[in-house]
Write a protein that holds these residues in place. Structure first.
Motif: not given
Length: 562
Positions: A43-70
């Protein structure tokens, strides 16, 4: 040559589709992309932005990543052996719905787990680590920190019994407890590696000696006695617990290391690092003076640049180090004023700017070869080097580049880090990809040659977002100047004291892309001015800012009270 090519992250997946996700923790984007291109398939791969993720709450990050259906969630790091919070991240990936979780590093190591394997095995181990960490390690660290502060009152008694021989040549015990990942056999430490090697070079040039106790190879075994204490991942559920555990482990092993040969030491020199008080303990036990290299508050860094947690305890660690140090060496007047405002005795604070090895950084050291390799022989090359931190201002230089229509100018971005992606986006959005090259991370012994490939060098530092004064002493500024190249820099803190506008460089207001573009254009059109400013810049650092100057300040100040 255009900016370095790399596999592009995929577009947003369609409903029901799954893709591979890649999170680069190494700071070497190109190495991460190369690994993914060869090891992530199906499958194609998506590079996540660590700089954005590290300041998000764990709940926000979890919702965001789940939406990508990894389908696969891959983490790429510098060195698996010292990667903290590894199990926490694997469990996070499993909760995001990833069917496979992969951890890989620059040395070719890999750990592969299924989602079920992570939830059943790794989560149990994580729970055990958290239990030990928060029930034993954390309370013990609080208790010992308080006890060490109280124990400082007994240090004069120990010193009264210490009979030191009077020696012309002095020996310092250098403590570097910072846990630095290893990348392809070299420490990926950025300015820290330059500072450690530079201070050692300056010390030896003065005829003094060093003995190292360090958390990783500093590459100086042929010049100084070195004891390497490898980090332990026994407790690594979170970054803070990992560092607290390693503080205890490192300190105990450091005490064993100096049990013999203590009488040959004159003082302890420690580079202050987060959640560590090894130098304090060694000073209490041996009675030796403690010189603390304090490059900035880790509490401030944790609040604004690099969140780590446990700020209350981190503050206690920092206060203990500052209270215990006989001498505190800071890199700027701004940092000195900050410590005085915090209640530190001014008589113990010494301003000691960073420096440069003028024998390693000099004109004609390989630049023509680099220009040929990159295909930029006939260009006016404008260079930047750094770890692309939030204070380095690389996106500002990118915005300035998009304002310059002179086709002769080519922009060379050397290094990697959090703001590289944002910097590249500025260049690409303006359709200027053919006028910029992003080298990615390079070995420090190659930096001088890359700087020699440039005609103009830029230090576009920006002010802190919270309005704090700029407290740094950028190593790259001195390296730029040693190359005898024209330098354009921000009018900030110590930078504005080292660079005299129009005499040994040009100054512009920070975060002003228009003014920066104007200064670069001026230099591009005036070769004589470039040569004049460059020659003056090298004279400045040769006379005032070498690592020998830096080391001399330390040894003169510490030993003058004997």
């Amino acid at each position: 040559m255009s900016a370095s090519k790399s596999p592009a992250p995929s577009a947003k997946p369609s409903a029901g589709s799954r893709q591979n996700l890649l999170l680069d923790l190494s700071g070497d984007k190109q190495a991460a992309l190369d690994w993914a291109a060869h090891h992530l398939s199906g499958a194609p791969f998506r590079l996540l932005d660590k700089a954005e993720l590290k300041w998000q709450s764990k709940r926000e990050a979890l919702a965001r990543i789940r939406a990508l259906q990894p389908r696969t969630f891959a983490f790429f790091t510098s060195d698996l052996r010292v990667q903290s919070a590894r199990r926490s991240m694997m469990c996070f990936a499993a909760l995001c719905g990833a069917r496979r979780i992969v951890f890989a590093d620059t040395n070719g190591r890999e750990i592969r787990r299924t989602r079920a394997g992570v939830l059943i095995i790794e989560s149990a181990r994580l729970m055990l680590e958290l239990l030990v960490g928060y029930v034993i390690i954390l309370p013990l660290s609080w208790l010992l920190t308080l006890l060490l502060r109280a124990a400082l009152i007994f240090r004069p008694v120990v010193r009264a019994s210490l009979q030191q021989a009077k020696r012309t040549a002095k020996t310092a015990l250098y403590i570097r407890a910072t846990i630095v990942p290893m990348m392809r056999g070299a420490a990926a430490a950025g300015g820290m590696a330059s500072h450690v090697a530079g201070f050692a070079q300056g010390t030896l040039a003065l005829g003094h000696r060093l003995r190292f106790i360090t958390s990783g190879d500093v590459g100086l075994a042929d010049k100084a006695t070195t004891e390497v204490i490898e980090p332990s991942t026994a407790i690594s559920a979170t970054r803070a617990l990992f560092e607290l555990w390693n503080n205890l482990s490192f300190t105990v092993r450091a005490l064993r290391a100096i049990s013999e040969g203590q009488s040959n030491l004159d003082f302890i020199y420690q580079r202050y690092s987060r959640f560590n008080w090894t130098g304090v303990v060694l000073s209490l036990v041996t009675g030796l003076p403690l010189a603390l290299e304090f490059n900035g508050s880790e509490v401030w860094v944790a609040r604004h640049w690099d969140p780590v947690g446990l700020l209350g305890l981190l503050k206690r660690f920092e206060q203990l180090n500052l209270r215990a140090a006989d001498f505190i060496f800071v890199v700027s007047d701004v940092q000195r004023r900050s410590l005085i405002a915090a209640g530190v005795d001014a008589s113990r604070i010494v301003v000691n700017p960073n420096g440069v090895d003028v024998e390693a950084f000099h004109p004609d050291c390989g630049g023509q070869v680099v220009r040929a390799q990159l295909g930029i022989q006939e260009r006016i090359v404008v260079g930047f080097t750094g770890s692309f931190g939030p204070w380095h201002g690389a996106p500002v230089l990118a915005r300035a580049a998009t304002r310059i229509n002179d086709a002769r100018c080519h922009f060379l971005f050397i290094g990697d880090g959090d703001e590289r992606t944002a910097t590249e986006h500025v260049i690409e959005a303006a359709g200027r990809r053919d006028r910029a090259t992003f080298t990615g991370r390079i070995a420090h012994d190659q930096v001088a040659a890359y700087l020699d490939a440039c005609d103009i060098l830029v230090s576009p530092h920006v002010a802190a977002a919270d309005g704090s004064e700029f407290f740094g002493s950028p190593t790259k500024l001195f390296e730029y100047m040693a190359m005898a190249r024209a330098v354009v820099a921000s009018r900030l803190g110590q930078i504005a004291g080292v660079i005299v506008d129009g005499e040994n460089g040009l100054l512009v207001e920070p975060n002003d892309a228009a003014a920066l573009a104007q200064a670069i254009t001026r230099l591009a059109n005036d070769e004589a001015l470039r040569h004049r400013l460059g020659a003056a810049a090298r004279r400045t650092v040769t006379e005032q800012y070498t690592w020998q100057h830096n080391a001399a300040h330390v040894f003169e100040r510490v030993t003058s009270d004997e």
